[in-house]
Design a protein around this motif. Structure first.
Motif, mmCIF file in Angstrom:
data_model
loop_
_atom_site.group_PDB
_atom_site.id
_atom_site.type_symbol
_atom_site.label_atom_id
_atom_site.label_comp_id
_atom_site.label_asym_id
_atom_site.label_seq_id
_atom_site.Cartn_x
_atom_site.Cartn_y
_atom_site.Cartn_z
ATOM 1 N N LEU A 268 0.826 -1.210 0.000
ATOM 2 C CA LEU A 268 0.000 0.000 0.000
ATOM 3 C C LEU A 268 0.856 1.254 0.000
ATOM 4 O O LEU A 268 0.646 2.171 -0.809
ATOM 5 N N GLU A 269 1.840 1.293 0.896
ATOM 6 C CA GLU A 269 2.693 2.480 0.985
ATOM 7 C C GLU A 269 3.445 2.714 -0.319
ATOM 8 O O GLU A 269 3.561 3.847 -0.790
ATOM 9 N N LEU A 270 3.952 1.642 -0.913
ATOM 10 C CA LEU A 270 4.699 1.758 -2.162
ATOM 11 C C LEU A 270 3.801 2.278 -3.281
ATOM 12 O O LEU A 270 4.197 3.153 -4.067
ATOM 13 N N ALA A 271 2.570 1.769 -3.340
ATOM 14 C CA ALA A 271 1.628 2.215 -4.368
ATOM 15 C C ALA A 271 1.277 3.685 -4.191
ATOM 16 O O ALA A 271 1.226 4.445 -5.173
ATOM 17 N N LEU A 272 1.045 4.117 -2.953
ATOM 18 C CA LEU A 272 0.698 5.515 -2.692
ATOM 19 C C LEU A 272 1.857 6.453 -3.010
ATOM 20 O O LEU A 272 1.664 7.535 -3.568
ATOM 21 N N ILE A 273 3.071 6.023 -2.678
ATOM 22 C CA ILE A 273 4.252 6.850 -2.958
ATOM 23 C C ILE A 273 4.425 7.032 -4.457
ATOM 24 O O ILE A 273 4.642 8.144 -4.953
ATOM 25 N N ARG A 274 4.312 5.943 -5.202
ATOM 26 C CA ARG A 274 4.509 6.007 -6.645
ATOM 27 C C ARG A 274 3.419 6.831 -7.331
ATOM 28 O O ARG A 274 3.662 7.453 -8.366
ATOM 29 N N SER A 275 2.224 6.828 -6.769
ATOM 30 C CA SER A 275 1.144 7.592 -7.390
ATOM 31 C C SER A 275 1.340 9.088 -7.207
ATOM 32 O O SER A 275 0.878 9.890 -8.016
ATOM 33 N N VAL A 276 2.052 9.474 -6.145
ATOM 34 C CA VAL A 276 2.294 10.891 -5.864
ATOM 35 C C VAL A 276 3.588 11.365 -6.499
ATOM 36 O O VAL A 276 3.660 12.444 -7.097
ATOM 37 N N ASP A 277 4.635 10.566 -6.372
ATOM 38 C CA ASP A 277 5.946 10.939 -6.907
ATOM 39 C C ASP A 277 6.512 9.750 -7.673
ATOM 40 O O ASP A 277 7.070 8.826 -7.097
ATOM 41 N N GLY A 278 6.369 9.781 -8.993
ATOM 42 C CA GLY A 278 6.776 8.652 -9.822
ATOM 43 C C GLY A 278 8.251 8.325 -9.782
ATOM 44 O O GLY A 278 8.658 7.212 -10.103
ATOM 45 N N LEU A 279 9.080 9.297 -9.384
ATOM 46 C CA LEU A 279 10.526 9.053 -9.356
ATOM 47 C C LEU A 279 11.023 8.480 -8.036
ATOM 48 O O LEU A 279 12.188 8.113 -7.919
ATOM 49 N N SER A 280 10.161 8.417 -7.034
ATOM 50 C CA SER A 280 10.585 7.905 -5.739
ATOM 51 C C SER A 280 11.082 6.469 -5.856
ATOM 52 O O SER A 280 10.402 5.605 -6.406
ATOM 53 N N TYR A 281 12.272 6.241 -5.340
ATOM 54 C CA TYR A 281 12.870 4.911 -5.277
ATOM 55 C C TYR A 281 13.159 4.281 -6.631
ATOM 56 O O TYR A 281 13.446 3.090 -6.709
ATOM 57 N N THR A 282 13.112 5.048 -7.725
ATOM 58 C CA THR A 282 13.321 4.424 -9.032
ATOM 59 C C THR A 282 14.762 3.954 -9.222
ATOM 60 O O THR A 282 15.026 3.097 -10.052
#
Length: 307
Positions: free
Chosen positions: A108-122
């Protein structure tokens, strides 16, 4: 009455074999010890040779492996060790306070992060990302375990921000942007011939920001506002692992798109995100931001760089 023990031929035979075997065992032990000493003696100079091994040169000036490793330690060593210590401190905290983090919470946290900031953790591999999120969740759960949030407040927050939990399909995208259609088609031909997308993006893309990341612009979707919509549309039409044709962008440049991963969109129900919302509301009530280093003393954490 004097007792006399009778002879036991079987025991005598066993004793003789034992006496004959003892010198052999001693010899084997000595040989084994010599091998260990030889290995240690070999290992020490070999380590020194590795440190002195030339890994690069500028003219006649050599750069050794030892110099390289020392520079890397100074550059990233502190941060890497800090992450490892914090990760272990959080695991100790989870054990002490009986904190449980489920895989679906990390998802859930990973999905929410990616939906807000696509470059996070890339630029971090999936396993490492999940460990980082797990540590963050442990910290948040420890900090908020005694904070009381009413169910009504949680439900109200969900209703007001329901759109945040309706996640569209996202595409992990990389681009090569070139000033003319001819140059873009030439690059596309090279890709078809086996050239590396990452290398071409670094060497030729005129989009400096993404070029420095081998063309990577992270996860994008229909709601991404900062990206040319032609890129978003093309990404949605491209299969995972495939490269698009040449497309024209709004500013008159041309681009080639690569999609490396597709995360299917989904909607999270209240029950699935209620604990996440409760934790977020509880964190807002804390007087200040707290990081894992605040727990070092409690769990007797020490490290190479001092206290």
């Amino acid at each position: 009455m004097k007792s006399v023990r009778g002879r036991n031929p079987e025991k005598e035979s066993m004793l003789k074999r034992k006496l004959k075997a003892e010198p052999l065992l001693i010899l084997v032990g000595i040989l084994l010890l010599c091998n260990v000493i030889w290995f240690i003696a070999w290992l020490i100079p070999n380590k020194m040779e590795q440190d002195g091994e030339k890994v690069a040169s500028v003219g006649k000036v050599a750069i050794t492996r030892g110099q390289w490793m020392t520079a890397m330690e100074k550059e990233v060593g502190r941060e890497v060790l800090l992450d490892l210590v914090n990760e272990n401190v959080m695991e100790a905290a989870a054990k002490k306070y009986k904190i449980n983090v489920k895989d679906k919470e990390i998802d859930l946290e990973l999905a929410l992060i990616r939906s807000v900031d696509g470059l996070s953790y890339t630029d971090v591999d999936e396993e490492k990302v999940r460990k980082m999120i797990r540590s963050d969740l442990i910290l948040e759960k420890v900090l908020t375990k005694d904070v009381v949030i009413k169910d009504k407040a949680i439900k109200s927050n969900y209703d007001e921000n329901k759109s945040l939990y309706n996640l569209p399909t996202s595409y992990r995208t990389a681009i090569i942007v070139l000033p003319s259609k001819d140059e873009a088609e030439q690059a596309l031909g090279e890709l078809s011939g086996g050239s590396s997308f990452d290398v071409l993006a670094k060497e030729r893309s005129v989009d400096v920001g993404s070029a420095n990341l081998s063309g990577d612009i992270g996860y994008i979707n229909d709601t991404t506002q900062s990206i040319d919509q032609a890129i978003v549309k093309t990404a949605a039409e491209t299969k995972a692992g495939k490269v698009s044709g040449v497309i024209e962008l709004e500013d008159g440049t041309f681009a080639i798109i690569r999609v490396s991963d597709i995360v299917k969109g989904r909607s999270f129900k209240f029950k699935e995100v209620s604990e996440h919302i409760r934790r977020e509301l509880a964190l807002e009530q804390l007087p200040e931001s707290i990081n894992p280093e605040a727990f070092w003393k409690e769990f007797d954490a020490k490290w190479f760089y001092g206290k």
